[in-house]
Design a protein around this motif. Structure first.
Motif, mmCIF file in Angstrom:
data_model
loop_
_atom_site.group_PDB
_atom_site.id
_atom_site.type_symbol
_atom_site.label_atom_id
_atom_site.label_comp_id
_atom_site.label_asym_id
_atom_site.label_seq_id
_atom_site.Cartn_x
_atom_site.Cartn_y
_atom_site.Cartn_z
ATOM 1 N N PHE A 31 -34.133 38.202 -40.003
ATOM 2 C CA PHE A 31 -34.008 39.033 -40.812
ATOM 3 C C PHE A 31 -35.173 39.063 -41.809
ATOM 4 O O PHE A 31 -35.717 39.980 -42.157
ATOM 5 N N GLU A 32 -35.531 37.719 -42.163
ATOM 6 C CA GLU A 32 -36.643 37.546 -43.154
ATOM 7 C C GLU A 32 -37.909 37.995 -42.441
ATOM 8 O O GLU A 32 -38.789 38.650 -43.122
ATOM 9 N N GLU A 33 -38.164 37.866 -41.050
ATOM 10 C CA GLU A 33 -39.564 38.183 -40.612
ATOM 11 C C GLU A 33 -39.387 39.641 -40.331
ATOM 12 O O GLU A 33 -40.446 40.262 -40.600
ATOM 13 N N LEU A 34 -38.306 40.464 -39.979
ATOM 14 C CA LEU A 34 -38.086 41.705 -39.669
ATOM 15 C C LEU A 34 -38.444 42.446 -41.110
ATOM 16 O O LEU A 34 -39.225 43.355 -41.079
ATOM 17 N N ALA A 35 -37.851 42.016 -42.191
ATOM 18 C CA ALA A 35 -38.325 42.520 -43.497
ATOM 19 C C ALA A 35 -39.587 42.246 -43.790
ATOM 20 O O ALA A 35 -40.347 43.219 -44.506
ATOM 21 N N SER A 36 -40.162 41.469 -43.411
ATOM 22 C CA SER A 36 -41.658 40.814 -43.630
ATOM 23 C C SER A 36 -42.701 41.630 -42.986
ATOM 24 O O SER A 36 -43.567 42.315 -43.510
ATOM 25 N N VAL A 37 -42.511 41.867 -41.559
ATOM 26 C CA VAL A 37 -43.422 42.617 -40.876
ATOM 27 C C VAL A 37 -43.176 44.003 -40.234
ATOM 28 O O VAL A 37 -44.112 44.431 -39.724
ATOM 29 N N GLY A 38 -41.854 43.996 -40.261
ATOM 30 C CA GLY A 38 -41.509 45.236 -39.484
ATOM 31 C C GLY A 38 -41.201 44.962 -37.807
ATOM 32 O O GLY A 38 -41.635 44.033 -37.582
ATOM 33 N N TYR A 39 -40.421 46.058 -37.346
ATOM 34 C CA TYR A 39 -40.138 45.656 -35.845
ATOM 35 C C TYR A 39 -41.176 45.511 -34.959
ATOM 36 O O TYR A 39 -41.353 44.837 -34.258
ATOM 37 N N GLY A 40 -42.352 46.606 -35.190
ATOM 38 C CA GLY A 40 -43.383 46.855 -34.396
ATOM 39 C C GLY A 40 -44.144 45.356 -34.384
ATOM 40 O O GLY A 40 -44.694 44.902 -33.282
ATOM 41 N N LYS A 41 -44.240 44.416 -35.425
ATOM 42 C CA LYS A 41 -45.064 43.472 -35.253
ATOM 43 C C LYS A 41 -44.475 42.010 -35.222
ATOM 44 O O LYS A 41 -44.507 41.095 -35.059
ATOM 45 N N LEU A 42 -42.913 42.380 -35.067
ATOM 46 C CA LEU A 42 -41.918 41.320 -35.037
ATOM 47 C C LEU A 42 -42.237 40.450 -33.681
ATOM 48 O O LEU A 42 -42.404 41.253 -32.625
ATOM 49 N N SER A 43 -41.978 39.155 -33.721
ATOM 50 C CA SER A 43 -42.073 38.507 -32.327
ATOM 51 C C SER A 43 -41.373 37.503 -32.445
ATOM 52 O O SER A 43 -40.945 36.847 -33.209
ATOM 53 N N ILE A 44 -41.044 37.320 -31.153
ATOM 54 C CA ILE A 44 -39.907 35.964 -30.901
ATOM 55 C C ILE A 44 -40.643 34.597 -31.369
ATOM 56 O O ILE A 44 -39.942 33.684 -32.050
ATOM 57 N N GLU A 45 -41.834 34.552 -31.318
ATOM 58 C CA GLU A 45 -42.649 33.148 -31.662
ATOM 59 C C GLU A 45 -42.351 33.073 -33.248
ATOM 60 O O GLU A 45 -42.196 31.973 -33.883
ATOM 61 N N LEU A 116 -36.548 50.521 -39.304
ATOM 62 C CA LEU A 116 -36.005 50.470 -37.881
ATOM 63 C C LEU A 116 -35.726 52.178 -37.816
ATOM 64 O O LEU A 116 -35.766 52.538 -36.467
ATOM 65 N N LEU A 117 -35.458 52.646 -38.787
ATOM 66 C CA LEU A 117 -35.208 54.001 -38.557
ATOM 67 C C LEU A 117 -36.572 54.757 -38.254
ATOM 68 O O LEU A 117 -36.493 55.748 -37.224
ATOM 69 N N ALA A 118 -37.325 54.476 -38.713
ATOM 70 C CA ALA A 118 -38.781 55.025 -38.184
ATOM 71 C C ALA A 118 -39.197 54.584 -36.925
ATOM 72 O O ALA A 118 -39.798 55.261 -36.072
ATOM 73 N N GLU A 119 -38.858 53.289 -36.533
ATOM 74 C CA GLU A 119 -39.012 52.630 -34.998
ATOM 75 C C GLU A 119 -38.363 53.373 -34.070
ATOM 76 O O GLU A 119 -38.959 53.824 -32.932
ATOM 77 N N THR A 120 -37.348 54.045 -34.240
ATOM 78 C CA THR A 120 -36.181 54.808 -33.246
ATOM 79 C C THR A 120 -37.062 55.957 -32.998
ATOM 80 O O THR A 120 -36.784 56.701 -32.048
ATOM 81 N N ALA A 121 -37.983 56.554 -33.847
ATOM 82 C CA ALA A 121 -38.402 57.787 -33.536
ATOM 83 C C ALA A 121 -39.555 57.721 -32.480
ATOM 84 O O ALA A 121 -39.985 58.611 -31.717
ATOM 85 N N ARG A 122 -40.297 56.313 -32.390
ATOM 86 C CA ARG A 122 -41.223 55.912 -31.506
ATOM 87 C C ARG A 122 -40.708 55.197 -30.257
ATOM 88 O O ARG A 122 -41.098 55.337 -29.030
ATOM 89 N N ASN A 123 -39.392 54.844 -30.167
ATOM 90 C CA ASN A 123 -38.817 53.726 -29.185
ATOM 91 C C ASN A 123 -37.349 54.554 -28.977
ATOM 92 O O ASN A 123 -36.521 54.101 -29.396
ATOM 93 N N GLU A 124 -37.496 55.305 -28.071
ATOM 94 C CA GLU A 124 -36.117 55.606 -27.442
ATOM 95 C C GLU A 124 -34.962 54.822 -26.895
ATOM 96 O O GLU A 124 -33.983 55.089 -27.170
ATOM 97 N N GLU A 125 -35.640 53.990 -26.157
ATOM 98 C CA GLU A 125 -34.527 53.004 -25.854
ATOM 99 C C GLU A 125 -34.005 51.980 -26.963
ATOM 100 O O GLU A 125 -32.728 51.956 -27.043
ATOM 101 N N LEU A 126 -34.724 51.751 -28.025
ATOM 102 C CA LEU A 126 -34.303 50.939 -29.229
ATOM 103 C C LEU A 126 -33.189 52.012 -29.903
ATOM 104 O O LEU A 126 -32.284 51.654 -30.345
ATOM 105 N N ALA A 127 -33.845 53.329 -29.821
ATOM 106 C CA ALA A 127 -32.950 54.391 -30.563
ATOM 107 C C ALA A 127 -31.548 54.387 -30.151
ATOM 108 O O ALA A 127 -30.552 54.184 -30.899
#
Length: 201
Positions: A31-45, A116-127
């Motif tokens: 959650f901290e990483e997602l809030a910091s960089v957003g879903y697009g730049k989020l990485s497992i690493e 996440l709402l913005a990302e769903t407009a670009r990523n149908e699978e995530l949406a």
């Protein structure tokens, strides 16, 4: 279907026992990483590094970034807002709005939800995954408030449940997540009265 993490302390098929403290650290880091960089730049690493763990620890629990996002975001969303049973429609709606606003006011949520709402407009699978994991169960949960009011005779039997659910959620999201305007309990009371009047119209 989204894979779910194995319960803490259980052994996933072919894998080691999962440690609860590591799972909690990964959830917080996510959650901290997602809030910091957003879903697009989020990485497992990055999540693993923030949690002080290795990538393998993440992959033992979630097979992908998307699976981790859907699982953890869904759990958090469903815990944040209940279907309160306070004994009356007015009290139930007021409490529902308060809990929704408390959740949306959280510093991490206020950054994560719009992203996440913005990302769903670009990523149908995530949406699709988030609709199944968050929107649908949350709306089903909130619908209990309206169904109870119908059973108590506070709302007509032919109440438009779908439209009523939009009334319950949309004003709070617009106020706090979009225009970011502070609210107080007086606002909650005024909004509650308007929502009930609209559903009875």
């Amino acid at each position: 279907m989204t894979s779910r993490p194995a319960p803490a302390g259980k052994r996933p098929p072919g894998g080691p026992v999962l440690q609860q403290d590591v799972t909690r650290a990964l959830e917080t880091a996510f959650f901290e990483e997602l809030a910091s960089v957003g879903y697009g730049k989020l990485s497992i690493e990055a999540v693993a590094r923030r949690a002080g763990a290795g990538k393998a620890a993440v992959y033992r629990r979630w097979p992908s970034k998307q699976a981790m996002t859907v699982e953890l975001a869904s759990q958090a969303a469903l815990k944040a807002v209940r279907a309160p049973d306070m004994g009356s429609l007015h009290a139930d709606i007021a409490q529902f709005i308060r809990e929704t606003m408390t959740a949306l006011s959280h510093p991490l949520v206020s950054r994560i939800a719009p992203d996440l709402l913005a990302e769903t407009a670009r990523n149908e699978e995530l949406a699709d995954a988030l609709l199944s994991g968050i929107r649908t169960p949350r709306r089903e949960n909130a619908a209990l408030v309206l169904h109870r009011a119908i059973e108590r005779g506070e709302l007509p039997a032919d109440t438009d449940i779908e439209l009523g659910l939009d009334f319950l959620v949309s004003p709070a999201y617009w106020r706090l997540a979009v225009i970011r305007t502070p609210v107080d309990d007086g606002y909650v009371e005024r909004l509650t009265v308007k929502i009930i009047a609209a559903m009875k119209a």
